[in-house]
Design a protein around this motif. Sequence first.
Motif, PDB file in Angstrom:
ATOM      1  N   GLN A  28      66.507  80.749  43.648  1.00 28.78           N
ATOM      2  CA  GLN A  28      66.359  80.121  42.347  1.00 28.78           C
ATOM      3  C   GLN A  28      66.378  81.202  41.262  1.00 28.78           C
ATOM      4  O   GLN A  28      65.859  82.299  41.466  1.00 28.78           O
ATOM      5  N   PRO A  29      66.931  80.907  40.105  1.00 23.46           N
ATOM      6  CA  PRO A  29      66.901  81.904  39.028  1.00 23.46           C
ATOM      7  C   PRO A  29      65.478  82.087  38.515  1.00 23.46           C
ATOM      8  O   PRO A  29      64.654  81.184  38.577  1.00 23.46           O
ATOM      9  N   ILE A  30      65.201  83.276  38.008  1.00 21.83           N
ATOM     10  CA  ILE A  30      63.877  83.577  37.468  1.00 21.83           C
ATOM     11  C   ILE A  30      63.739  82.862  36.122  1.00 21.83           C
ATOM     12  O   ILE A  30      64.618  82.979  35.267  1.00 21.83           O
ATOM     13  N   PRO A  31      62.607  82.138  35.910  1.00 19.32           N
ATOM     14  CA  PRO A  31      62.441  81.430  34.641  1.00 19.32           C
ATOM     15  C   PRO A  31      62.367  82.397  33.461  1.00 19.32           C
ATOM     16  O   PRO A  31      61.931  83.549  33.592  1.00 19.32           O
ATOM     17  N   ALA A  32      62.747  81.900  32.303  1.00 18.72           N
ATOM     18  CA  ALA A  32      62.764  82.740  31.099  1.00 18.72           C
ATOM     19  C   ALA A  32      61.363  83.192  30.721  1.00 18.72           C
ATOM     20  O   ALA A  32      61.164  84.329  30.274  1.00 18.72           O
ATOM     21  N   TRP A  33      60.353  82.310  30.899  1.00 24.19           N
ATOM     22  CA  TRP A  33      58.997  82.695  30.514  1.00 24.19           C
ATOM     23  C   TRP A  33      58.501  83.849  31.388  1.00 24.19           C
ATOM     24  O   TRP A  33      57.750  84.703  30.933  1.00 24.19           O
ATOM     25  N   ALA A  34      58.924  83.885  32.671  1.00 19.80           N
ATOM     26  CA  ALA A  34      58.491  84.971  33.549  1.00 19.80           C
ATOM     27  C   ALA A  34      59.119  86.291  33.121  1.00 19.80           C
ATOM     28  O   ALA A  34      58.470  87.333  33.124  1.00 19.80           O
ATOM     29  N   LYS A  35      60.403  86.240  32.724  1.00 23.23           N
ATOM     30  CA  LYS A  35      61.061  87.459  32.241  1.00 23.23           C
ATOM     31  C   LYS A  35      60.393  87.963  30.965  1.00 23.23           C
ATOM     32  O   LYS A  35      60.134  89.155  30.811  1.00 23.23           O
ATOM     33  N   THR A  36      60.103  87.030  30.064  1.00 21.02           N
ATOM     34  CA  THR A  36      59.469  87.410  28.794  1.00 21.02           C
ATOM     35  C   THR A  36      58.102  88.039  29.043  1.00 21.02           C
ATOM     36  O   THR A  36      57.754  89.062  28.453  1.00 21.02           O
ATOM     37  N   THR A  37      57.327  87.412  29.927  1.00 19.23           N
ATOM     38  CA  THR A  37      55.997  87.943  30.226  1.00 19.23           C
ATOM     39  C   THR A  37      56.096  89.321  30.867  1.00 19.23           C
ATOM     40  O   THR A  37      55.325  90.223  30.531  1.00 19.23           O
ATOM     41  N   ALA A  38      57.044  89.485  31.775  1.00 17.57           N
ATOM     42  CA  ALA A  38      57.201  90.770  32.447  1.00 17.57           C
ATOM     43  C   ALA A  38      57.609  91.868  31.464  1.00 17.57           C
ATOM     44  O   ALA A  38      57.186  93.011  31.583  1.00 17.57           O
ATOM     45  N   LEU A  39      58.427  91.518  30.483  1.00 18.59           N
ATOM     46  CA  LEU A  39      58.840  92.507  29.492  1.00 18.59           C
ATOM     47  C   LEU A  39      57.763  92.749  28.441  1.00 18.59           C
ATOM     48  O   LEU A  39      57.676  93.833  27.871  1.00 18.59           O
TER      49      LEU A  39
END
Length: 165
Positions: free
Chosen positions: A65-76
Amino acid sequence: MHEQASYEITTPHPWSPPPATAARPVILPADVPPGVDWVTLPNGVRTLAYTHPAPAQPIPLTAPQPIPAWAKTTALLAPTVGVGIGAAGIGLSYAAPGLIAMSHALWSAAALVVAAVIAVPVLIRTARRAVTGSSSGVGGSTTHITQNITATGLFGRANGTINNH
């Protein structure tokens, strides 16, 4: 020196079923331990034997599954917030002496305001007594005001007189 032990070599006897007259033990299904089951041998004899458990069904693989946008934002955002908090801590450590000096100055200003609130009325009262007392020459004059108020009944009209002596 050293004697070797001798061993007698024997040939195995072929297996034969027990005679029909022998008492066979009765085993209930509840007495059979796990991993043991009834099996039929090639010669037709049924006996208990260890069995291998059935292989587990493999878990079906799903498409990644693709990584959700909120997870990418939080990680960055996490390292940025951490660096910001660290920089704020360093800044406060450099500013601490100035903050301490300002807090002392604020406490001094608050003490000055409280002293002024208490001292100014006392000074005005003292100055007024000195001015009033020195103008008469006898130590000052006092004025007596008398007030009489009368009313009749609970909701009656009040009448009053003021006498200046």
